[in-house]
Scaffold this active site. Structure first.
Site, PDB file in Angstrom:
ATOM      1  N   THR A  26       0.821  -1.212   0.000  1.00 24.92           N
ATOM      2  CA  THR A  26       0.000   0.000   0.000  1.00 24.92           C
ATOM      3  C   THR A  26       0.853   1.259   0.000  1.00 24.92           C
ATOM      4  O   THR A  26       0.539   2.233  -0.689  1.00 24.92           O
ATOM      5  CB  THR A  26      -0.935  -0.016   1.226  1.00 24.92           C
ATOM      6  OG1 THR A  26      -1.871  -1.080   1.041  1.00 24.92           O
ATOM      7  CG2 THR A  26      -1.693   1.282   1.382  1.00 24.92           C
TER       8      THR A  26
HETATM    9  N1  ASN Z   1      -2.959  -5.302   0.672  1.00 23.04           N
HETATM   10  C1  ASN Z   1      -1.921  -4.419   1.147  1.00 23.04           C
HETATM   11  C2  ASN Z   1      -0.616  -5.197   1.129  1.00 23.04           C
HETATM   12  O1  ASN Z   1      -0.355  -5.965   2.021  1.00 23.04           O
HETATM   13  C3  ASN Z   1      -2.266  -3.901   2.516  1.00 23.04           C
HETATM   14  C4  ASN Z   1      -1.379  -2.793   3.029  1.00 23.04           C
HETATM   15  O2  ASN Z   1      -0.213  -2.692   2.699  1.00 23.04           O
HETATM   16  N2  ASN Z   1      -1.866  -1.943   3.894  1.00 23.04           N
HETATM   17  O3  ASN Z   1       0.136  -5.086   0.191  1.00 23.04           O
END
Ligand code: ASN
EC number: 3.5.1.1
Length: 390
Positions: A26
């Protein structure tokens, strides 16, 4: 060659040099028509370069405008961006220099596999002498798995390897990634900290004790069985003793097995031996099973259920079977007949291991070609990297 190795650094107020390895997640994501996704371009680097708390234009020869050109260097399939220097960060005006090395594959961390861990660990080892510390940028979903495996690959090290990420991308308003990155740079670059840590929401957690507890809260991580190592509030306080830096070299790196070897099974009402055996039989390369059991390590033990017989058969085939607790504050101890009977069949107690640490420890053990099944069993019961209570 890194800027450090090529002797390009001149500033006397740069206290330490860090390598930041970007894997996506993210923190590095951009909005797309199909949700947030990390892209393979220089936008992430540019955002950081223009942030006044993360990059001081007087510190580098690099222009800071978002639109100005960036001259990345290809390092094999990966991309290294020009050095950035922070403004003064420490009480003594120390600055920290860092370089971002983006992996070829930028991914949501749910795509993370032991192959990526081999790549990340290889990059850390390769660059060990050129940098004073390492920051791994990861998605949060598997971040604690990554920090856990690094703790077994890099035991007793004299430099920091910190893993961080964000709940909101840097590309979006209110991103928590800025603070997480700045805190990571501060801990690795200014503090006297060595070892594997997860840096999130102004806290540093022991890498193999951390677990993700929320996809919504900025305080997304906790270490349920031990206090945070560092609290970065107005005052910086330590939750216990932290390992100081030293010249200790990392152990010889082992290559993690990439075929499916560690199977994770959750115990639930109605589980039977047939269901457990079916999962184990479905993975011919299986060498270890994690049982997430109830409470202090309980599961149904009646003969007609067959769970015990299925697990005993697995142990007899030299599959490591370990039991951890489904509870949010895990602790396995043989208090009840169920738990005691389970352990009497050669199943090993996972004490207060998180699922992440149990998975990492088993993967590390089955990747050690030098160990027999018996030696793996013995090592599982001993804390290797502070991952569980003695
Ligand atoms: N889906 C994301 C990941 O783990 C969640 C995040 O980074 N907050 O890449």
């Amino acid at each position: 060659m890194s800027a450090r190795a090529s002797g390009e650094y001149t500033r006397p107020d740069v206290k330490r040099r860090l390598l930041v390895i970007g894997t996506g997640g993210t923190i590095a994501s951009e909005p797309s028509s199909n949700g947030y996704t990390p892209l393979r371009n220089d936008h992430f680097y540019r955002r950081i370069r223009q942030h006044p708390l993360l990059s001081d234009p007087s510190g580098t020869s690099t222009p800071t405008l978002f639109s100005s050109p960036v001259l990345p260097v290809a390092v094999g399939v990966n991309t290294r961006y020009p050095e950035l220097i922070t403004p003064p960060l420490g009480d003594n005006e120390e600055r920290v220099s860092y370089e971002i090395l983006d992996l070829d594959k930028q991914m949501d961390s749910s795509e993370m596999t032991p192959s990526e861990w081999n790549i990340i660990a290889g990059l850390v080892e390769e660059n060990w002498t050129d940098y004073d510390g390492f920051i791994i940028l990861s998605g949060t979903d598997t971040l604690a798995y990554t920090s856990s495996i690094l703790s077994f690959l890099f035991t007793n090290i004299g430099k920091p390897i910190l893993v961080t990420g964000a709940q909101i991308p840097l590309s979006q308003p209110r991103s928590d990634g800025w603070a997480n990155l700045l805190d990571s740079i501060y801990v690795a670059g200014v503090m006297n900290f060595a070892g594997i840590g997860v840096v999130f929401h102004h806290q540093v957690f022991q890498g193999n004790r951390a677990t993700k507890t929320s996809p919504n809260h900025f305080a997304a991580f906790q270490s349920p069985c031990v206090p945070p190592l560092v609290n970065l509030n107005v005052k910086i306080t330590l939750g216990g003793s932290i390992t100081p830096r030293s010249s200790t070299l990392p152990p010889r790196l082992i290559n993690l097995v990439t075929s499916p070897t560690v199977l994770s099974c959750s115990i639930h009402p109605g589980i039977t031996g047939a269901l457990l055996s079916a999962q184990i039989e479905a993975v011919p390369t299986c060498k270890a099973v994690i049982l997430s059991a109830y409470g202090s390590g309980n599961l149904p033990i009646s003969e007609e259920n067959g769970a015990l017989a299925a697990l005993e058969a697995a142990v007899k085939r030299d599959i490591l079977v370990v039991v951890i607790s489904q509870c949010a504050i895990p602790n396995v101890y043989p208090l009840y007949t169920q738990g005691r009977t389970l352990l009497s069949k050669g199943v090993l107690p996972g004490h207060d291991l998180t699922h992440e640490a149990a998975f990492a420890k088993l993967l590390w053990l089955v990747s050690r070609k030098d160990l027999s099944f018996r030696q793996r069993q013995e090592l599982f019961e001993i804390p290797i990297a502070g991952e569980m209570a003695a």
